[in-house]
Each structure stands twice: as C-alpha cells, then as structure tokens.
Write a protein that holds these residues in place. Sequence first.
Motif, PDB file in Angstrom:
ATOM      1  N   ILE A 224       0.701  -1.224  -0.033  1.00  0.00           N
ATOM      2  CA  ILE A 224      -0.069  -0.063   0.030  1.00  0.00           C
ATOM      3  C   ILE A 224       0.760   1.345   0.109  1.00  0.00           C
ATOM      4  O   ILE A 224       1.846   1.362   0.599  1.00  0.00           O
ATOM      5  CB  ILE A 224      -0.777  -0.112   1.109  1.00  0.00           C
ATOM      6  CG1 ILE A 224      -2.013   1.064   1.121  1.00  0.00           C
ATOM      7  CG2 ILE A 224      -0.189   0.083   2.405  1.00  0.00           C
ATOM      8  CD1 ILE A 224      -3.128   0.988   2.269  1.00  0.00           C
ATOM      9  N   SER A 225       0.232   2.242  -0.661  1.00  0.00           N
ATOM     10  CA  SER A 225       1.103   3.586  -0.806  1.00  0.00           C
ATOM     11  C   SER A 225       0.609   4.151   0.634  1.00  0.00           C
ATOM     12  O   SER A 225      -0.314   3.644   1.211  1.00  0.00           O
ATOM     13  CB  SER A 225       0.676   4.371  -1.978  1.00  0.00           C
ATOM     14  OG  SER A 225       1.201   4.111  -3.055  1.00  0.00           O
ATOM     15  N   LEU A 226       1.380   5.060   0.914  1.00  0.00           N
ATOM     16  CA  LEU A 226       1.200   5.850   2.318  1.00  0.00           C
ATOM     17  C   LEU A 226       0.999   7.452   2.043  1.00  0.00           C
ATOM     18  O   LEU A 226       1.485   7.929   0.953  1.00  0.00           O
ATOM     19  CB  LEU A 226       2.319   5.865   3.283  1.00  0.00           C
ATOM     20  CG  LEU A 226       2.798   4.431   3.637  1.00  0.00           C
ATOM     21  CD1 LEU A 226       3.911   4.346   4.670  1.00  0.00           C
ATOM     22  CD2 LEU A 226       1.602   3.626   4.230  1.00  0.00           C
ATOM     23  N   PHE A 227       0.151   8.060   2.928  1.00  0.00           N
ATOM     24  CA  PHE A 227      -0.279   9.530   2.691  1.00  0.00           C
ATOM     25  C   PHE A 227      -0.498   9.947   4.132  1.00  0.00           C
ATOM     26  O   PHE A 227      -1.267   9.389   4.906  1.00  0.00           O
ATOM     27  CB  PHE A 227      -1.340   9.976   1.767  1.00  0.00           C
ATOM     28  CG  PHE A 227      -1.346  11.138   1.607  1.00  0.00           C
ATOM     29  CD1 PHE A 227      -0.843  11.523   0.151  1.00  0.00           C
ATOM     30  CD2 PHE A 227      -1.909  11.998   2.198  1.00  0.00           C
ATOM     31  CE1 PHE A 227      -0.848  12.745  -0.230  1.00  0.00           C
ATOM     32  CE2 PHE A 227      -1.888  13.445   1.591  1.00  0.00           C
ATOM     33  CZ  PHE A 227      -1.436  13.776   0.373  1.00  0.00           C
ATOM     34  N   ALA A 228       0.314  11.243   4.656  1.00  0.00           N
ATOM     35  CA  ALA A 228       0.003  11.844   5.540  1.00  0.00           C
ATOM     36  C   ALA A 228       0.295  13.186   5.500  1.00  0.00           C
ATOM     37  O   ALA A 228       1.124  13.974   4.614  1.00  0.00           O
ATOM     38  CB  ALA A 228       1.261  11.225   6.502  1.00  0.00           C
TER      39      ALA A 228
END
Length: 364
Positions: A224-228
């Motif tokens: 999974i990609s990550l986003f924050a």
Amino acid sequence: MKNIKLIFNFILLLAVTTSCSIPDGIDYDASFLSSAASANVSKTFDISTDNSGKVIITPTGEGVTSSKILFGHGTGADASAVVSPGSSANHSYPEGSYTVTIIYTDIAGNQTTATYPLVVTYRAPENITIRTIGEMRVSVTASYAKSFLVYYGDVANEVGTPLAIGQVLPAHTYPASGSAPFVMKVVASSGGAATTTVTKTLFDLPIDFETPDVDIFTPFGSPISLFATVNNPNATGLNTSAKVGMFTKGGTTSGTLSAFNIPINFAYGKKIKVMVYNPNPANIGKNITLLLQAPVVAGQPAAGVAIKKVPITTSGAWEEIVFDYGTISAIPAGAKFGQLLMRFNDTQAGAQEVFYVDNFVQTN
C-alpha cells in the motif's frame, strides 16, 4: 269424597311446586348493591420513548366494571375510549402537557371521576448520518427524528431546506469554492422542542493541508502507498505554507483515492494545478498521474478517459504541475467526477519513493 281427594292433591302439588321454585341458598335480595362502590382507583401510563407520542393508559381499581378514559387530546371518537377491567387504551400525543380524566363505573352504576396530569416529552434525535450522493443529492438518517432541515453552507443567511424521513433531496450545484471547504449543517427535529445539529465538511477543490480534517487521501495498493499531513520540508519559494501532504509510493499500482463530497465540476475549469516538491533528483522525469473517476451524470465518459500524466521537472524546490483535461475531447464541458486517484511512476518499481503535494486548485 272423590272431589275432596282431588282438592287435597292439588293443594299438595302447589305446595311442592312453590317450595322448589327458590333453590336453597339463593337470595334474590339485591338491596346490597346500593352500598357497593369502587375503591383505590388509579391508572398506569406507559409512555413510549421513540417520539411517536404513543401512551398506553390502563385504569385500575377495586369493584370497577368499566372505565371511560378522556384523553385530554383529540376530537370526536378519538378523544375518549371505554375499557373493561384489566384492559388499556392507546393514544398518540404531540409533545406537551395534558390532563387525562378517567370515569370509573362500579357494579351498581355508581361513578367515580379522577384526573391525572400527563407530560409527553420527545427525546433529541441521535445517530445522525449525512449521505451525499452523486451531484450532491442529500439524504439523512437518524434515530428519534421526525424531519430535518438541510443547510448547504454556500450562501449567507441561508434558509434551511426541509427534508422528510426517507427523502433524497434533488441535486445541488455548489459555486466554485473559495479558500476553505463548505460545511453542510443538518438540524434534526424530534417533532417537539428537542433538536440535534450536526455538520459535515464537504471537500472539493481547492485543497490544502492547513485544515486539520483533510483526510480524504485514502491509500490503496499492495504494498500500500502511504499518505500523511506533515510539516512543509522546504517552506520557501512557491510554497511557504506550514502543512503539506506527503506521498510514499507502495507497489507498482499503488496510490491514493480521494472521494469528494462535492463533485469536481468541469464547468469551473478543466485544469487541475498541484504544487509538488521532489526531494530526490532521481525522480526527475517520473510521472505523477491524476485520474478522475466516478462520473456523476449518466452517459459521461468512463473513468479511464479522464487521465493525465505529468512529469516532475525539478528537485529541491517547489514547482507547480498542471493537469490539463481540456486536451481530452471526449470529456464534455459540464462533466462532473466524484473521485480523484493519484499515482506515482505508474507500473514502475520504486517503492518508498517520496514526494510532497499541496494546493490542489481547479482552474481554466
């Protein structure tokens, strides 16, 4: 002599008949009824808690043969009911205070009248959920609600739009948004004095990351990609804002999916501009992909049509990248899309590669 015997037998038969017409132990003296009376009269109220206003009224008492209940509300046949001992009557009340009168009748026909105060209070609505469908068609569900008022939040001094239980409001078109998301307000009514108000932040373009509740970038893929939301790693040049979004690449087809409450409306422009910061010179020339999905009007193009790929051109400084959907002739002028998908370096390796984004803006 014969006649004397006949008379004697007749008298004897009459005596036997008379003595058998009143059974032993039965007394037909009903004078005691005049002193019979009901006692300990009362009632029970079973008041519903579902805001229906339904109240079950049960008269009680000793020696009562019937009770007439005057509800203190309603007209004609709906204003009263007669019940037998142990039975109840139902009546639905609006919220308020009432006087219930019960006339108790005993076996002798004597009547006893008593009055009782009744207060019906509706509870405030709970568990309110706002749903926005397609072109901002709004529906609301809640517990203990009788109706709603919807405030779209796009005009000053707005008058609420009435919404019934189970109803879906017609499509609502928002104007091109300003610097902050629109906030929808829904007031749920109990049917009485109690109300509950909830709000829902409606995200569309533009988007920045200064608002704490910007959480619409949902990562997907495997890995999974990550986003924050993070601090700006280089608050100089084109972008000095404090907060930005950090994208970390997952697998070859990983990315983020953003579902907008308010559709991206191409009537307000077919270009999407994004601020991008690339910390790694090796990423120069790699594409960022924005793919518009979920057309909200039947007959509009499939999701794969509204796709643009634009390369990163620099490293160590913020740049503005423009995704121009006006070059795609298959997209009609009034197209609206409910989702935006973002990927990096499609179908290529490079897990854990990072770039930063900010200030998604729609323009002509």
